[in-house]
Design a protein around this motif. Structure first.
Motif, mmCIF file in Angstrom:
data_model
loop_
_atom_site.group_PDB
_atom_site.id
_atom_site.type_symbol
_atom_site.label_atom_id
_atom_site.label_comp_id
_atom_site.label_asym_id
_atom_site.label_seq_id
_atom_site.Cartn_x
_atom_site.Cartn_y
_atom_site.Cartn_z
ATOM 1 N N GLY B 113 0.822 -1.211 0.000
ATOM 2 C CA GLY B 113 0.000 0.000 0.000
ATOM 3 C C GLY B 113 0.855 1.259 0.000
ATOM 4 O O GLY B 113 0.492 2.267 -0.603
ATOM 5 N N ARG B 117 1.872 2.574 -4.437
ATOM 6 C CA ARG B 117 0.718 3.384 -4.087
ATOM 7 C C ARG B 117 -0.303 3.520 -5.216
ATOM 8 O O ARG B 117 0.067 3.555 -6.391
ATOM 9 N N HIS B 120 -4.653 -0.196 -5.828
ATOM 10 C CA HIS B 120 -5.246 -0.984 -4.743
ATOM 11 C C HIS B 120 -5.651 -2.385 -5.164
ATOM 12 O O HIS B 120 -5.343 -3.357 -4.488
ATOM 13 N N ASN B 123 -2.680 -4.629 -5.634
ATOM 14 C CA ASN B 123 -2.048 -4.960 -4.356
ATOM 15 C C ASN B 123 -2.860 -5.987 -3.578
ATOM 16 O O ASN B 123 -2.314 -6.978 -3.091
#
Lengths: 502, 153
Positions: B113, B117, B120, B123
């Motif tokens: 995270g 970055r 989402h 990840n």
């Protein structure tokens, strides 16, 4: 004659379907490990040890050797496409390889690395086959005193020849030996330096030290680079994945010379792949009619060093297999793996278990062919690995390390050790203390102390045993020379007046 | 500066090691050297390393007076290393109480995270898939024991 039978039987062993499969698995993982930053062959092999526990040792060792030499192939890909060596020994390749990629010749650079690696890798294995037998017959004469002085030589050479400062190399070596003394002393049964932690009674496992120093430390460095925005982007493969006639003509000489330089350097303790590739690079630059092209994308500057760092791996296996003494970090981890499987490398192994030794050596011929295929037609597949975001890759490496370490004893203490050695490795890197000597002396420490004490018991406490035979005297003299070498070389260069800055 | 700190640390380490060696009880029976002799040699080796380091410091001081300044300077990105190490320490502390799957999921989610970055979905998918596949592969297929924690399977 008997040897020839053993060698031929070795081919039968290495051609067994199960061993072909493990050869493939090893070189495949080796290529991935070489391509990916963050996890090198030492940590890769160390992490596999607990997982492969209970496997047939021949297959396990074939796979681990595959990772070791396979990583050298993969390392060049990263060096050429993102100018960061995926594996330390590819550092010279990143100079001219990256320049070639910028000029649209990435395909040729990758092709010459793969072909050069294949030819030199094969030269190396032939050298290993030829040199193993004569060396084992010398090694059979070794007693504890000879082994002690041999290890002393390996350690002094590694500590003074790796890294910038001999003092820091010696410091790293002693720290490794000190870690090796932790745990129950095998002769007296006395616990030493356990600090009241029950897990330390068996000593500090080298797997956690290696994974910490190599993988965890690299993750910390990598994430730091990611944060400060210094990590590089990968270039696309440009140009055909083959060489023009002109490029081929320019490469073949450097490949042969690099292959021989790499093998010789590999046999000697201490130097290793990085020095082999630097030596090959400077040799080619001296011999070249266009030395000014070096650094601007000269194909010789890729072909030679790549060849050298591949035949180096086969050379490095010579002392490991024949004497049982590794000459560097990655082979030290291999020795640790051998011992964990209950196999003691050395001259007796050639007599007692020829199937294993020759199966392992001959699997390298096959492995090199597989690597040529993986790294030429299939290179596009591996290049995709470079597009994995590093922000995902590095955290996964920590999780994989945690699995590998926890699998050994099911103890959290090992996880704390990985973190601790990761931080130590990170700090050591910042202050230029090399970690390879530490790993080597950690793996050898226990055997070294035992042979020292056995020799002293044989001689009744008389130190004369260490300079009583021709072999020990030669080894002691070589140890002294290896300590003095870093001080002598600059003086000689100054006298000659032609110091090479690299 | 860095080298001087290493020099002092080496001397301290030698001191501690000599002291710890003296604490080992030994019974010299059938073993002329005992468990202390080799460690004592290592202590002496450490002192030799310190002496070599001192020689190098003195030699380098003659050569260049400014070169050493940049090595140990504390920079902002070093905090990220401290933070990652602390996050990893938390992971290890929770490894057995929470179990491999949950602890690893939290650990990976935090790091990806921050370092990857904005992506989402990517990840979350990677973390969940990695944790589940690795757990099943290692515990069920390879028979490796990973901490189960509070998850009942």
């Amino acid at each position: 004659m008997e040897t020839l039978t053993h060698i031929l039987n070795g081919f039968a062993v290495s051609m067994q379907p199960i061993n072909l499969w493990y050869t493939f698995l090893g070189v495949f993982m080796g290529t991935i490990i070489g391509v990916l930053p963050g996890i090198g062959p030492s940590a890769g092999i160390a992490l596999l040890i607990p997982i492969t526990y209970g496997m047939n040792p021949t297959s396990a060792l074939i796979m681990m050797a595959g990772i070791y030499y396979g990583a050298k192939y993969g390392g060049s890909t990263t060096a050429i496409l993102i100018r960061t060596p995926g594996e330390a020994a590819s550092v010279m390749t990143s100079i001219d390889g990256y320049e070639m990629a910028k000029k649209g010749r990435a395909g040729a650079a990758l092709a010459v690395s793969a072909i050069g690696s294949f030819i030199a890798g094969t030269i190396g294995v032939i050298g290993l086959t030829l040199f193993a037998i004569p060396l084992t017959s010398i090694a059979l004469k070794f007693g504890p005193a000879e082994y002690f002085t041999l290890m002393l030589f390996a350690m002094t050479a590694v500590s003074t020849l790796t890294g910038k400062s001999p003092a820091k190399g010696v410091l790293a070596t002693i720290i490794g030996l000190m870690i090796a003394t932790i745990g129950i002393d095998l002769q007296s049964g006395q616990a030493r330096y356990t600090m009241g932690i029950p897990e330390f009674q068996d000593g500090v496992g080298f797997v956690v030290v290696v994974v910490g120093l190599f993988a965890m430390a690299e993750v910390l460095r990598g994430l730091e680079g990611l944060y400060s925005g210094t990590s590089a982007k990968a270039m696309k493969i440009s140009g055909k994945l083959w060489l023009t006639r002109e490029e081929w003509k320019r490469s073949i000489g450097p490949i042969w010379r690099g292959g021989i330089i790499g093998f010789v350097i590999g046999v000697l303790p201490g130097a290793g792949g990085t020095i082999a590739s630097i030596m090959s690079y400077t040799t080619e630059k001296r011999l070249s009619k266009h030395p000014e092209e070096f650094g601007q994308g000269a194909i010789e500057g890729v072909a030679g060093p790549e060849a050298a760092n591949n035949s180096d791996t086969a050379g490095a296996l010579v002392p490991l297999l024949t004497l049982g003494i590794p000459g560097g970090g990655a082979t030290a981890v291999m020795l640790g793996a051998f011992i964990m499987y209950g196999v003691q490398p050395g001259p007796l192994l050639f007599q007692n278990n020829p199937g294993l030794v020759w199966g392992l050596i001959n699997s390298m011929y096959i492995g090199n062919v597989m690597l040529l295929i993986l790294n030429l037609p299939l290179i596009g597949l591996f290049v995709r690995l470079l597009y994995i975001p590093q922000g995902i890759l590095y955290p996964l490496i920590v999780a994989i390390s945690a699995i590998g370490a926890y699998a050994i004893n099911g103890s959290v203490v090992d996880l704390w050790l990985i973190l601790m050695f990761g931080v130590i490795g990170y700090v050591f890197d910042k202050v230029d203390i090399p970690v390879a000597p530490l790993v080597l002396s950690l793996v050898l420490g226990g055997i070294m102390e035992q042979s020292f004490r056995q020799a002293m018991t044989i001689s009744g406490g008389d130190l004369k045993i260490f300079y009583g035979s021709a072999i020990t005297v030669i080894l002691l003299v070589m140890s002294v020379i290896s300590v003095l070498l870093p001080f002598i070389i600059p003086k000689l260069r100054a006298l000659g007046g032609s110091g090479d800055p690299s | 500066m860095a080298d001087r700190i290493i020099f002092v640390c080496t001397l301290l380490l030698a001191g501690v090691y000599f002291w710890a060696t003296a604490q080992i009880p030994s019974l010299e029976l059938g073993d002329p050297l005992g468990p202390k002799a080799f460690p004592r040699m290592l202590g002496v080796g450490l002192l030799i390393a310190a002496a070599m380091l001192l020689a190098e410091i003195l030699r380098d001081r003659k050569k260049a007076k400014v070169a050493d300044a940049g090595v140990m300077k504390w920079e902002r990105q070093h905090w990220i290393v401290v933070a990652v190490a602390a996050w990893t320490a938390l992971y290890i502390a929770l490894f057995e109480p929470l179990g491999y799957m949950l602890a690893t999921l939290i650990f990976l989610a935090g790091l990806t995270g921050y370092f990857n970055r904005g992506r989402h979905l990517m990840n979350v998918l990677t973390c969940v898939l990695f944790v589940v596949i690795s757990y099943v592969a290692f515990t069920k297929l390879l028979g490796v024991n990973l901490a189960r924690g509070i998850i009942p399977f």
